[in-house]
Motif scaffolding. Structure first.
Motif, mmCIF file in Angstrom:
data_model
loop_
_atom_site.group_PDB
_atom_site.id
_atom_site.type_symbol
_atom_site.label_atom_id
_atom_site.label_comp_id
_atom_site.label_asym_id
_atom_site.label_seq_id
_atom_site.Cartn_x
_atom_site.Cartn_y
_atom_site.Cartn_z
ATOM 1 N N VAL A 235 0.861 -1.180 0.000
ATOM 2 C CA VAL A 235 0.000 0.000 0.000
ATOM 3 C C VAL A 235 0.896 1.228 0.000
ATOM 4 N N LEU A 236 0.738 2.080 -0.996
ATOM 5 C CA LEU A 236 1.502 3.320 -1.080
ATOM 6 C C LEU A 236 0.598 4.454 -0.646
ATOM 7 N N PHE A 237 0.849 4.966 0.550
ATOM 8 C CA PHE A 237 0.010 6.007 1.144
ATOM 9 C C PHE A 237 0.664 7.359 0.899
ATOM 10 N N LEU A 238 0.020 8.183 0.075
ATOM 11 C CA LEU A 238 0.585 9.495 -0.255
ATOM 12 C C LEU A 238 0.186 10.521 0.794
ATOM 13 N N GLY A 239 1.197 11.190 1.348
ATOM 14 C CA GLY A 239 0.923 12.264 2.287
ATOM 15 C C GLY A 239 0.323 13.474 1.584
ATOM 16 N N LEU A 240 -0.295 14.349 2.364
ATOM 17 C CA LEU A 240 -0.917 15.557 1.819
ATOM 18 C C LEU A 240 0.141 16.613 1.514
ATOM 19 N N PHE A 241 -0.161 17.493 0.567
ATOM 20 C CA PHE A 241 0.702 18.648 0.318
ATOM 21 C C PHE A 241 -0.111 19.930 0.496
ATOM 22 N N ASN A 242 0.604 20.999 0.826
ATOM 23 C CA ASN A 242 -0.039 22.286 1.062
ATOM 24 C C ASN A 242 -0.271 23.004 -0.270
ATOM 25 N N PRO A 243 -1.534 23.180 -0.675
ATOM 26 C CA PRO A 243 -1.786 23.874 -1.937
ATOM 27 C C PRO A 243 -1.546 25.392 -1.848
ATOM 28 N N TYR A 244 -1.291 25.872 -0.625
ATOM 29 C CA TYR A 244 -1.011 27.297 -0.414
ATOM 30 C C TYR A 244 0.312 27.436 0.335
ATOM 31 N N PRO A 245 1.437 27.136 -0.327
ATOM 32 C CA PRO A 245 2.722 27.113 0.370
ATOM 33 C C PRO A 245 3.163 28.465 0.917
ATOM 34 N N ASP A 246 2.518 29.546 0.466
ATOM 35 C CA ASP A 246 2.868 30.866 0.992
ATOM 36 C C ASP A 246 2.142 31.171 2.301
ATOM 37 N N LYS A 247 1.345 30.203 2.785
ATOM 38 C CA LYS A 247 0.614 30.394 4.043
ATOM 39 C C LYS A 247 1.074 29.326 5.037
ATOM 40 N N PRO A 248 2.054 29.674 5.879
ATOM 41 C CA PRO A 248 2.648 28.688 6.790
ATOM 42 C C PRO A 248 1.664 28.134 7.811
ATOM 43 N N GLU A 249 0.609 28.892 8.151
ATOM 44 C CA GLU A 249 -0.365 28.374 9.115
ATOM 45 C C GLU A 249 -1.110 27.166 8.545
ATOM 46 N N ILE A 250 -1.395 27.220 7.252
ATOM 47 C CA ILE A 250 -2.017 26.057 6.602
ATOM 48 C C ILE A 250 -1.010 24.914 6.514
ATOM 49 N N ILE B 81 7.919 6.751 -7.546
ATOM 50 C CA ILE B 81 8.884 5.788 -8.075
ATOM 51 C C ILE B 81 10.191 5.836 -7.267
ATOM 52 N N GLU B 82 10.592 7.040 -6.849
ATOM 53 C CA GLU B 82 11.796 7.178 -6.051
ATOM 54 C C GLU B 82 11.618 6.616 -4.640
ATOM 55 N N ALA B 83 10.420 6.769 -4.096
ATOM 56 C CA ALA B 83 10.159 6.381 -2.706
ATOM 57 C C ALA B 83 9.910 4.888 -2.538
#
Length: 234
Positions: free
Chosen positions: A157-172, A229-231
């Motif tokens: 099972v390859l479980f993909l972590g979430l990414f921040n769609p608003y990287p300019d907002k550190p609180e998110i 593929i790298e992971a």
């Protein structure tokens, strides 16, 4: 009489060896098919990729190029899906059967849980509601992983972590990191479940990788595929 018996036995041996060789050659000439089962929301569905592939079909094509045998995909992702929706979806016979026959299982879920628990957007952040949503997510995720392993104890099972769609907002980003830490710690309780970090892939918001406010474009999905593929060493 004995001579005839010897010829008869010898003939059977020749036939048996012949069938064995034929069967071996057949298995060599027809490599086993691999099946990917994908579960999740719009990211796994491939929303935003004009090529229509997304990371799931990108991975399928990469496996076809690098390994013998065909790779098929059952993509059960639903745009807008939350963890409770995925949990209910896994009660469906077709999904359960698909998971049972999977060689690889891809799973990405959680961003819509964050959005819903915060009232439908990410501004401003409601810490109390997010905390409650995180607890619900934890309960749902445990049941999802339990059901996967109940039906298929061995498929990676390859479980993909979430990414921040608003990287300019550190609180998110802080919320995303917290939820990722939770899911990463949870998957460690299961055999052959790999957490794949994605949050560092898109540290700047750019039309180079995003098709809209939250979804990736073709290049974004290609970057995500490369990370998978790298992971995980297929």
């Amino acid at each position: 009489m004995k001579r005839h018996q010897k010829w008869w036995i010898g003939g059977l041996l020749i036939i048996a060896v012949g069938w064995g060789v034929f069967g071996f050659r057949s298995s060599m000439s027809h490599p086993e098919e691999k099946k990917i089962v994908a579960l999740g929301d719009s990211l796994t569905f491939g929303v935003g990729d004009e090529s229509g592939h997304g990371y799931v079909e990108n991975l399928q094509q990469w496996l076809d190029r690098h390994y013998e045998g065909d790779t098929t995909v059952d993509n059960h992702a639903i745009p807008g899906q939350q963890s409770d929706g995925l949990l209910n979806q896994m009660k469906e016979a077709s999904v359960f059967k698909s998971v049972e026959n999977a060689d690889y299982i891809l799973l990405y879920i959680g961003m819509n849980d964050i959005l819903k628990s915060n009232g439908g957007d990410l501004a401003p952040l409601n810490e109390r509601q997010l905390s409650k949503g995180k607890k619900d997510y934890e309960n749902n995720l445990k049941q999802i992983l339990d059901r996967i392993r109940e039906k298929n104890p061995t498929a990676p099972v390859l479980f993909l972590g979430l990414f921040n769609p608003y990287p300019d907002k550190p609180e998110i980003g802080g919320v995303i990191t917290s939820w990722n830490h939770l899911s990463e710690s949870m998957v460690q309780n299961y055999d052959d479940v790999t957490f794949i970090e994605t949050n560092d892939l898109f540290e700047e918001k750019s039309t180079r990788y995003f098709s809209d406010a939250v979804h990736l474009n073709e290049k974004g999905y290609e970057k995500l595929t490369k990370r998978i593929i790298e992971a995980y060493h297929f």
